[in-house]
Design an enzyme around this catalytic site. Structure first.
Site, PDB file in Angstrom:
ATOM      1  N   ASN A   3     109.429   8.218 -84.331  1.00 10.95           N
ATOM      2  CA  ASN A   3     108.214   7.654 -83.729  1.00 10.95           C
ATOM      3  C   ASN A   3     108.164   7.855 -82.218  1.00 10.95           C
ATOM      4  O   ASN A   3     107.114   8.154 -81.650  1.00 10.95           O
ATOM      5  CB  ASN A   3     108.109   6.159 -84.046  1.00 10.95           C
ATOM      6  CG  ASN A   3     107.506   5.910 -85.416  1.00 10.95           C
ATOM      7  OD1 ASN A   3     107.332   6.836 -86.204  1.00 10.95           O
ATOM      8  ND2 ASN A   3     107.195   4.667 -85.709  1.00 10.95           N
ATOM      9  N   ASN A  25      99.840   9.051 -87.420  1.00  4.99           N
ATOM     10  CA  ASN A  25      99.661   9.473 -88.810  1.00  4.99           C
ATOM     11  C   ASN A  25      98.816  10.735 -88.924  1.00  4.99           C
ATOM     12  O   ASN A  25      99.043  11.569 -89.805  1.00  4.99           O
ATOM     13  CB  ASN A  25      99.043   8.341 -89.627  1.00  4.99           C
ATOM     14  CG  ASN A  25     100.027   7.207 -89.875  1.00  4.99           C
ATOM     15  OD1 ASN A  25     101.236   7.416 -89.820  1.00  4.99           O
ATOM     16  ND2 ASN A  25      99.520   6.016 -90.129  1.00  4.99           N
ATOM     17  N   GLU A  51     112.318  26.387-102.190  1.00 12.25           N
ATOM     18  CA  GLU A  51     112.884  27.351-101.240  1.00 12.25           C
ATOM     19  C   GLU A  51     113.330  26.678 -99.945  1.00 12.25           C
ATOM     20  O   GLU A  51     114.229  27.166 -99.263  1.00 12.25           O
ATOM     21  CB  GLU A  51     111.871  28.461-100.941  1.00 12.25           C
ATOM     22  CG  GLU A  51     111.647  29.413-102.100  1.00 12.25           C
ATOM     23  CD  GLU A  51     110.682  30.537-101.741  1.00 12.25           C
ATOM     24  OE1 GLU A  51     111.039  31.366-100.892  1.00 12.25           O
ATOM     25  OE2 GLU A  51     109.573  30.565-102.302  1.00 12.25           O
TER      26      GLU A  51
END
Length: 212
Positions: A3, A25, A51
């Site tokens: 954050n 967000n 992958e």
């Protein structure tokens, strides 16, 4: 994802004086969208989620990828930025654009996955990666000299109406496994100790049956 690092990116790159969770967000959503883009859209070099594990995790216990996204620019700055494939690739190796606070120049890369979106051709990607390899500040471990996995998706980054990020023709998300992420653990450990000393949030765990 850290954050603290994302708050700094919002302030520095997007000019948001007091970023909130909505701003954070939105930025994280762009990252998740880029990581899953090749599952949803066509491209010349598509990469699936399996992958990532194969290419990024050399040993099961070393499984902490570092995320970088570029370009992170506001609409006001986008007018003055070219954002070529080479520029956004170089931006991914700058500590200021990482979503965890650590300095890759203090460590070595074990593996790197670059996921491009939009107006990108393979020739430009190869040239950008070749230029990155020549930089002395970017070092790879001896036992993993190749180190680059590339993905190209033709769908351009989605612009969110009234969002923080500018509409751009191309973007790149980089997932890398680097030893420098170890810098984040002592900081996280210290924050935990501070919160636990005040018994912050402990009641939620005790309520679920755990011992204090």
């Amino acid at each position: 994802v850290d954050n603290e690092a994302i708050y700094d990116i919002c302030r520095r790159n997007l000019g948001i004086e007091r970023p909130g969770y909505t701003n954070l967000n939105r930025l994280i959503a762009h990252v998740v969208s880029s990581i899953t883009a090749s599952l949803r859209f066509d491209g010349s070099l598509n990469v699936d989620l399996n992958e990532f594990q194969t290419n990024l995790v050399p040993y099961p216990r070393i499984h902490f990828p570092l995320v970088t996204y570029a370009p992170v620019i506001s609409a006001a700055k986008a007018v003055h930025e070219a954002n070529s494939v080479s520029e956004i690739t170089n931006a991914c190796f700058e500590p200021n654009n990482q979503m965890v606070k650590c300095d890759p120049r203090n460590g070595k890369y074990m593996a790197t996955c670059l996921l491009y979106r939009g107006d990108v051709v393979t020739k430009d990607v190869n040239a950008a990666v070749a230029a990155v390899r020549t930089k002395r500040t970017i070092q790879f471990v001896d036992w993993c000299p190749t180190g680059f996995k590339l993905g190209v998706c033709y769908q351009p980054p989605q612009h969110v109406p009234h969002g923080d990020l500018a509409k751009v023709d191309r973007a790149v998300c980089m997932l890398s496994n680097t030893t420098s992420i170890a810098e984040a653990w002592p900081r996280l450990d210290h924050k935990f100790d501070l919160m636990y000393s005040k018994r912050a949030f402990v009641h939620w765990y005790v309520g679920e049956g755990m011992e204090e």
